[in-house]
Structures are given as structure tokens and as C-alpha cells.
Design an enzyme around this catalytic site. Structure first.
Site, PDB file in Angstrom:
ATOM      1  N   GLY A 119       2.939 -11.732  29.086  1.00  0.00           N
ATOM      2  CA  GLY A 119       1.980 -12.599  28.399  1.00  0.00           C
ATOM      3  C   GLY A 119       1.589 -12.068  27.033  1.00  0.00           C
ATOM      4  N   ALA A 136       5.487 -13.199  22.751  1.00  0.00           N
ATOM      5  CA  ALA A 136       6.740 -13.848  23.177  1.00  0.00           C
ATOM      6  C   ALA A 136       6.510 -14.738  24.393  1.00  0.00           C
ATOM      7  CB  ALA A 136       7.802 -12.787  23.478  1.00  0.00           C
ATOM      8  N   ILE A 152       1.736  -5.209  23.083  1.00  0.00           N
ATOM      9  CA  ILE A 152       1.950  -4.203  22.031  1.00  0.00           C
ATOM     10  C   ILE A 152       0.844  -4.247  20.970  1.00  0.00           C
ATOM     11  CG2 ILE A 152       3.529  -5.627  20.651  1.00  0.00           C
ATOM     12  CD1 ILE A 152       5.099  -2.790  20.423  1.00  0.00           C
ATOM     13  N   GLU A 179       1.656  -9.028  13.168  1.00  0.00           N
ATOM     14  CA  GLU A 179       0.647  -9.901  12.574  1.00  0.00           C
ATOM     15  C   GLU A 179       1.091 -10.538  11.265  1.00  0.00           C
ATOM     16  OE1 GLU A 179      -3.043  -7.519  12.829  1.00  0.00           O
ATOM     17  OE2 GLU A 179      -3.127  -8.377  14.839  1.00  0.00           O
ATOM     18  N   LYS A 228       0.329 -16.250   3.566  1.00  0.00           N
ATOM     19  CA  LYS A 228       1.230 -15.188   3.100  1.00  0.00           C
ATOM     20  C   LYS A 228       2.335 -15.805   2.262  1.00  0.00           C
ATOM     21  CE  LYS A 228       4.705 -11.966   4.782  1.00  0.00           C
ATOM     22  NZ  LYS A 228       5.429 -11.417   5.925  1.00  0.00           N
ATOM     23  N   GLU A 250      10.439  -6.794   7.427  1.00  0.00           N
ATOM     24  CA  GLU A 250      10.471  -8.147   6.861  1.00  0.00           C
ATOM     25  C   GLU A 250       9.845  -9.171   7.818  1.00  0.00           C
ATOM     26  OE1 GLU A 250      11.187  -9.560   4.020  1.00  0.00           O
ATOM     27  OE2 GLU A 250      12.198  -8.047   2.826  1.00  0.00           O
ATOM     28  N   THR A 256      10.260 -10.115  10.933  1.00  0.00           N
ATOM     29  CA  THR A 256      11.244 -11.038  11.513  1.00  0.00           C
ATOM     30  C   THR A 256      11.120 -11.215  13.027  1.00  0.00           C
ATOM     31  OG1 THR A 256      12.744  -9.153  11.400  1.00  0.00           O
ATOM     32  CG2 THR A 256      13.029 -10.878   9.749  1.00  0.00           C
TER      33      THR A 256
HETATM   34  P1  FAD Z   1       4.463  -7.274  24.428  1.00  0.00           P
HETATM   35  O1  FAD Z   1       3.421  -7.637  23.454  1.00  0.00           O
HETATM   36  O2  FAD Z   1       4.679  -5.815  24.676  1.00  0.00           O
HETATM   37  O3  FAD Z   1       4.108  -8.005  25.790  1.00  0.00           O
HETATM   38  C1  FAD Z   1       4.676  -7.618  27.015  1.00  0.00           C
HETATM   39  C2  FAD Z   1       3.995  -8.366  28.140  1.00  0.00           C
HETATM   40  O4  FAD Z   1       4.699  -8.092  29.340  1.00  0.00           O
HETATM   41  C3  FAD Z   1       2.538  -7.993  28.402  1.00  0.00           C
HETATM   42  O5  FAD Z   1       1.781  -9.145  28.693  1.00  0.00           O
HETATM   43  C4  FAD Z   1       2.599  -7.119  29.663  1.00  0.00           C
HETATM   44  O6  FAD Z   1       1.416  -7.194  30.437  1.00  0.00           O
HETATM   45  C5  FAD Z   1       3.775  -7.776  30.360  1.00  0.00           C
HETATM   46  N1  FAD Z   1       4.423  -6.894  31.324  1.00  0.00           N
HETATM   47  C6  FAD Z   1       5.177  -5.795  31.089  1.00  0.00           C
HETATM   48  N2  FAD Z   1       5.567  -5.244  32.252  1.00  0.00           N
HETATM   49  C7  FAD Z   1       5.075  -6.026  33.234  1.00  0.00           C
HETATM   50  C8  FAD Z   1       5.111  -5.976  34.651  1.00  0.00           C
HETATM   51  N3  FAD Z   1       5.744  -4.998  35.302  1.00  0.00           N
HETATM   52  N4  FAD Z   1       4.462  -6.941  35.340  1.00  0.00           N
HETATM   53  C9  FAD Z   1       3.812  -7.962  34.709  1.00  0.00           C
HETATM   54  N5  FAD Z   1       3.744  -8.041  33.375  1.00  0.00           N
HETATM   55  C10 FAD Z   1       4.350  -7.087  32.658  1.00  0.00           C
HETATM   56  N6  FAD Z   1       6.649  -8.809  14.471  1.00  0.00           N
HETATM   57  C11 FAD Z   1       6.422  -9.668  13.465  1.00  0.00           C
HETATM   58  O7  FAD Z   1       6.914 -10.805  13.500  1.00  0.00           O
HETATM   59  N7  FAD Z   1       5.659  -9.293  12.409  1.00  0.00           N
HETATM   60  C12 FAD Z   1       5.145  -8.045  12.287  1.00  0.00           C
HETATM   61  O8  FAD Z   1       4.431  -7.765  11.342  1.00  0.00           O
HETATM   62  C13 FAD Z   1       5.447  -7.103  13.288  1.00  0.00           C
HETATM   63  N8  FAD Z   1       4.992  -5.821  13.222  1.00  0.00           N
HETATM   64  C14 FAD Z   1       5.359  -4.926  14.195  1.00  0.00           C
HETATM   65  C15 FAD Z   1       5.049  -3.566  14.038  1.00  0.00           C
HETATM   66  C16 FAD Z   1       5.487  -2.628  14.994  1.00  0.00           C
HETATM   67  C17 FAD Z   1       5.201  -1.190  14.808  1.00  0.00           C
HETATM   68  C18 FAD Z   1       6.202  -3.074  16.127  1.00  0.00           C
HETATM   69  C19 FAD Z   1       6.655  -2.090  17.170  1.00  0.00           C
HETATM   70  C20 FAD Z   1       6.488  -4.410  16.290  1.00  0.00           C
HETATM   71  C21 FAD Z   1       6.108  -5.342  15.323  1.00  0.00           C
HETATM   72  N9  FAD Z   1       6.451  -6.686  15.437  1.00  0.00           N
HETATM   73  C22 FAD Z   1       6.200  -7.552  14.406  1.00  0.00           C
HETATM   74  C23 FAD Z   1       7.052  -7.190  16.655  1.00  0.00           C
HETATM   75  C24 FAD Z   1       5.965  -7.928  17.466  1.00  0.00           C
HETATM   76  O9  FAD Z   1       4.924  -7.038  17.781  1.00  0.00           O
HETATM   77  C25 FAD Z   1       6.562  -8.499  18.747  1.00  0.00           C
HETATM   78  O10 FAD Z   1       7.709  -9.247  18.460  1.00  0.00           O
HETATM   79  C26 FAD Z   1       5.575  -9.419  19.445  1.00  0.00           C
HETATM   80  O11 FAD Z   1       4.325  -8.816  19.582  1.00  0.00           O
HETATM   81  C27 FAD Z   1       6.101  -9.829  20.802  1.00  0.00           C
HETATM   82  O12 FAD Z   1       5.977  -8.818  21.739  1.00  0.00           O
HETATM   83  P2  FAD Z   1       6.362  -9.144  23.245  1.00  0.00           P
HETATM   84  O13 FAD Z   1       5.589 -10.317  23.675  1.00  0.00           O
HETATM   85  O14 FAD Z   1       7.852  -9.212  23.313  1.00  0.00           O
HETATM   86  O15 FAD Z   1       5.926  -7.841  24.029  1.00  0.00           O
END
Ligand code: FAD
Length: 496
Positions: free
Chosen positions: A17, A20, A49, A53, A82, A340, A342
Site C-alpha cells: 500500500g 505503487a 519508503i 515526491e 514543477k 530524473e 522517473t
Molecule cells: P513502498 O513505498 O516501499 O511500499 C511497499 C508496501 O508494501 C508498503 O505498504 C508495505 O507495508 C507493503 N509490504 C511490504 N512487505 C509486506 C508484507 N510482507 N505484507 C504486507 N505488506 C507488505 N520516485 C519518483 O518518482 N520521484 C522521486 O523523487 C523519487 N525519489 C526517490 C528517492 C529515493 C532515495 C528512493 C529510494 C526512491 C525514490 N523514488 C522516487 C521512488 C519512489 O519512492 C517509489 O517509486 C514509490 O514510493 C513507490 O514505492 P513502492 O510503492 O513500490 O514501495
């Protein structure tokens, strides 16, 4: 689903949640709602994470597709506008340039604007390349304007990642998504190696037909359970750590992200309406955590609002984004690093592609192959663009930058660099996110000046060339002078 015709609506289970997970849930629910049943499971013990932003313009298309009201979305996420990213100290120390979302100059069918600009530069009648781009000049002046009737600027947003997930959660649940808060402890596979169910700590088995892995870097389903490997790109992208902290806002409210290089990586500043997002990306091979922390905190322009968080990552891609009955979207599918902005865009692309190639019936191997091929090429092209920012540099003041300059880059990138250096050409390839304008702005910004350019520009007299260059520039300065201040516009557009 397992390659047979489903008797009932396919049940899509989204694991995770974060940004993504909720983007996927909202899009599937709003666009495919009557055709599928959707459940999203997220753990209250495993945090998201919490960064991510800064965005790029195609997010607006995603919002339009979902029928999201822009002002409402901006209010809910404390968003600002932006227009691009300012890169400081990348090409060389004490030098900065803006990679904007705009188009630079007027191109002809025969040659891009850069060829005319390059000729003008040679004759001493052209000014800075960026001065021919409306978005870039507006960004420099801290100006912004948009309206439903007239959107002269190409723009994206800075947004609060946590608030964005919450905003999308409301949309998803309202559109019928079943929301489960629980932790996945095991993943059960059937005889064909497809996921049969997620075993949840409190609520038992959650069965599904298609599983979308949005569990972040861990890739709990596709990586850990289905054992799909990861291609590591850290020999091209050396950074593998980040520090992040929110601070109070430093005025003025800029309509662009700032990326400033340091001796072993770079740091970001992302202005939101109520606070600043700050991050420090670095390579652990060239900088230890204590020095990174001290350098980062010393560089903060304003008071921190929380403790500094530490993150680790490996740049690269999941070898297959879709395997068996599981599709990875978000960080579970790969990460090119945030320079960038992305990643959120790649989430949008993953969702769009999944909806276009959705496995409603029959043998879906061909859909899967197409999905994986498109995902791979898209990610590799973005990777090349990011590597460009590190590799094309005159910096030799640290071991990190010397290694960036000396590294062996992908052939696909070296061919593009050579074509630009020798002839001033940059082309947007099929399935490529970044346009000619982006490639040209960054290559010039990093210090790569074409040695030759199209002779069409040489056929013009000084008067013709100067007139053409000046005309575009005057229109831009007149438009920029009329635009409102970014901060005032955000306040008026979103309401206080
Ligand atoms: P997460 O936010 O990590 O979410 C994972 C989810 O899975 C959570 O809800 C967690 O509870 C759940 N989960 C995990 N394991 C389990 C389990 N066993 N059981 C149940 N639930 C589970 N992207 C941009 O577009 N612009 C930016 O400026 C940018 N800056 C970034 C800077 C850094 C340093 C990093 C590392 C990334 C950045 N990103 C950026 C990427 C961006 O943060 C991610 O693409 C975005 O937040 C999506 O993350 P996610 O949903 O894939 O993962």
C-alpha cells in the site's frame, strides 16, 4: 487464471500500500472496475519508503484518465508545480543548468533547433540555449500559470508521498477496492508454480487470480517467492545509499527541483507547499555513512522537522516484471535512482501496460512476453539517460567523479553521445520517455558541445538567423513577464 478462461470476474490481489499499490488500485478500480474484483493488502508493521515526491508531466495524463480534479489533488498532497530540475555542479563545479519540461526553440523538418542555435553560437549571435525555452525561463523567474482552458506550460508536481497514497486510497476504496491491513507471512504456489494464495498473519489465506507485487524493494512475491532474479546496474550507477529528511520551507517557493552534485553523489531539494523534502544520494564505496550524514546535515538550508532516515538500494531491474500470475509494479520491478524523478512515471507505465495487456482469458504467455519486452526497453533507455548525467562530466576533483568519467558505459549510450558530439543530433527512440529536448538540454548542460551541425543553418544570413533566434526569445520574455509568481498562483489555484 492459469491460462484458462475464468468463470467469474478475475480477482486481482495487490500486495503493498505504497505509492505503487494505491496507484494501481485506483487505476484498476476506476478503469476496469466492472471487469475485475480487487483486493489490496498492506502491512501496518512494514512502512512505505516515504520518499518519491518529484514527478514528471505524464502524471497529469494519468490523473486525467482517472478523472482526478487537479486543485483537489494538489490541496490533498500539499503539491507545488514543477517545470524541471536544476542541476548544479554536475558538468563541472560552480556551473548549473536546468533540464526543463519545455521545448527549446522552433525546429524545422530538416533540423532541430539546436543546429540553428549552434550556428548562432559560432557566429556570436546566440545566447544561452535555455533562454529559448519558455518553461526554463519561467522556472528561473519563479513564475507559473495554468488553466483548464489554456495550459501553455508543460509541467508536473512536487507532492507529499504519504498524502498522495492516502488520497488514492480514498479513491480506490470508494471505487470498490477491498482494503485489508495484514502482513503477508507466506506465499503458497500451486503445482504449475503460480501463486495460489497469500498467507496473512491474522486473516488467513487470500486467494487470487492475478497478483500485483507492490511490496517495494523487497519484492516479496515476484523476487522472494517466484525467485525472479535482478539485473544489477551498480557498475554504471554507483550510488546505493540515500539519506532523507523534511525541513521547514526556504522561500521563495521554486517551481523546480534542485539536484546538487557533491563529491560522491548528489542531493535533492523538493519544495512542497508546507515543507521541503531533502535527500542525499551517495555511493557507499566512496563515502562512509557518518561523513555522508554530517555533510548532508551541514548543507540543509532550514530546520529539520524529523530525524534523518537512511535508505539502501541497488539500481537495476527485475529480469521479468511479469512472471507466472504475478506482475511487479513500483520498486519491486526495478529502480534506476531518483535523479530524473522517473519511478512514479514507471509505475504509471506499468499500470497502463497492465490494463492494455490484461490477461482476461486464454493463454497469456504472449501478453506477458510483450509486457516484459516493453518494460525492459523503457527502463534501459531511462538508465542510459541517468548514466549520461554522471559520465559526461569535466569533474576530476574526487575519486567518485573520476570513476564516473572513466567507466565503460552501455553501447546504446556511447552511440548517442558520439552522434551528438560529432553532429548535434539527438533522437527520441521508440518507447522512449525522454525527448530530443531533454537529451539536448542535458548533454549541453553537462558540457558536450557538438563539433558539427546541419548545414541548413549555415545557409542563413546573419540577419535571418539573428532575427529567428531573437524572435523566439522576445516572445518568451514577454510571456514570462506576464506570468504570476509561482507561490501566489499555488495559493490562488488550490485555495489556502
Ligand atoms: P513502498 O513505498 O516501499 O511500499 C511497499 C508496501 O508494501 C508498503 O505498504 C508495505 O507495508 C507493503 N509490504 C511490504 N512487505 C509486506 C508484507 N510482507 N505484507 C504486507 N505488506 C507488505 N520516485 C519518483 O518518482 N520521484 C522521486 O523523487 C523519487 N525519489 C526517490 C528517492 C529515493 C532515495 C528512493 C529510494 C526512491 C525514490 N523514488 C522516487 C521512488 C519512489 O519512492 C517509489 O517509486 C514509490 O514510493 C513507490 O514505492 P513502492 O510503492 O513500490 O514501495
Amino acid at each position: 487464471m492459469n491460462s484458462t478462461q475464468p468463470a467469474t470476474k478475475p480477482h486481482v490481489v495487490i500486495a503493498g500500500g505504497g505509492t505503487a499499490g494505491w496507484m494501481t488500485a485506483a487505476a484498476l478500480a476506476r478503469k476496469l472496475g466492472p471487469l475485475v474484483r480487487i483486493t489490496l493488502v498492506e502491512s501496518s508493521d512494514i512502512p512505505t519508503i516515504g520518499v518519491g515526491e518529484a514527478t514528471i508531466p505524464p502524471l497529469r495524463v494519468f490523473h486525467q484518465l482517472l478523472g482526478i480534479n487537479e486543485a483537489e489533488f494538489m490541496r490533498a498532497t500539499s503539491a507545488t508545480f514543477k517545470l524541471g530540475i536544476e542541476f548544479a555542479d554536475f558538468g563541472q563545479l560552480n556551473q548549473r543548468y536546468i533540464h526543463s519540461f519545455g521545448q527549446t526553440g522552433q525546429s524545422s523538418w530538416l533540423a532541430e533547433f539546436i543546429h540553428f542555435w549552434r550556428e548562432g553560437l559560432d557566429r556570436g549571435i546566440a545566447t544561452d540555449y535555455g533562454s529559448y525555452c519558455l518553461e526554463l525561463e519561467a522556472a528561473k523567474a519563479n513564475k507559473f500559470y495554468t488553466s483548464a482552458q489554456n495550459a501553455p506550460l508543460n509541467y508536473a508536481y512536487h507532492l507529499d508521498a504519504g498524502a498522495y497514497a492516502t488520497f488514492l486510497k480514498h479513491i480506490s476504496v470508494q471505487a470498490g477496492v477491498n482494503h485489508v491491513v495484514d502482513t503477508i507471512e507466506q506465499v503458497t504456489l500451486n503445482d504449475a508454480g503460480h501463486i495460489d494464495a497469500l498467507q496473512l498473519r491474522q486473516t488467513g489465506n487470500l486467494h487470487g487470480d492475478l497478483f500485483v507485487d507492490c511490496t517495494g524493494f523487497r519484492a516479496r512475491l515476484l523476487g522472494e517467492s517466484l525467485d525472479v532474479g535482478y539485473e544489477d546496474w551498480s557498475h554504471w550507477l554507483f550510488c546505493d545509499r540515500a539519506l532523507a529528511v523534511q525541513t521547514e520551507l526556504t522561500p521563495p517557493l521554486k517551481p523546480y527541483t534542485i539536484a546538487s552534485a557533491h563529491s560522491a553523489g548528489w542531493r535533492w531539494e523538493i519544495p512542497l507547499k508546507h515543507r521541503m523534502g531533502n535527500g542525499f544520494v551517495y555511493s557507499s564505496q566512496y563515502l562512509d555513512e557518518t561523513t555522508a550524514h554530517d555533510t548532508f546535515t551541514a548543507l540543509l538550508r532550514n530546520t529539520p522537522l524529523q530525524d534523518v532516515r537512511s535508505l539502501q538500494f541497488t539500481t537495476g531491474r527485475r529480469l521479468k516484471a511479469w512472471h507466472k500470475n504475478c506482475v511487479a509494479i513500483g520498486l519491486s520491478s526495478g529502480f534506476v535512482e531518483p535523479m530524473e524523478s522517473t519511478s512514479i512515471h514507471l509505475i504509471v507505465m506499468g499500470i497502463t501496460r497492465l490494463m492494455q495487456l490484461f490477461p482476461y482469458s486464454g493463454d497469456y504467455q504472449h501478453l506477458q512476453d510483450e509486457y516484459n519486452a516493453q518494460t525492459q526497453i523503457e527502463l534501459e533507455r531511462i538508465r542510459d539517460f541517468i548514466v549520461l548525467h554522471y559520465h559526461v562530466t569535466q569533474r576530476d576533483d574526487s575519486a567518485f567523479w573520476r570513476a564516473c568519467k572513466d567507466m565503460v558505459i552501455p553501447d546504446s549510450l556511447s552511440e548517442r553521445i558520439e552522434l551528438f558530439k560529432e553532429h548535434g543530433h539527438a533522437f527520441q527512440k521508440a518507447n522512449e520517455l525522454f525527448r530530443v529536448d531533454s537529451w539536448s538540454q542535458v548533454m549541453l548542460g553537462q558540457g558536450l558541445l557538438p563539433k558539427n551541425w546541419h548545414p541548413a543553418a549555415k545557409m542563413m544570413s546573419d540577419e535571418q538567423l539573428a532575427g529567428a533566434l531573437k524572435k523566439g526569445q522576445m516572445e518568451i520574455s514577454q510571456r514570462v513577464a506576464q506570468l504570476p509568481d509561482h507561490e501566489a498562483f499555488v495559493a490562488q489555484y488550490c485555495g489556502q
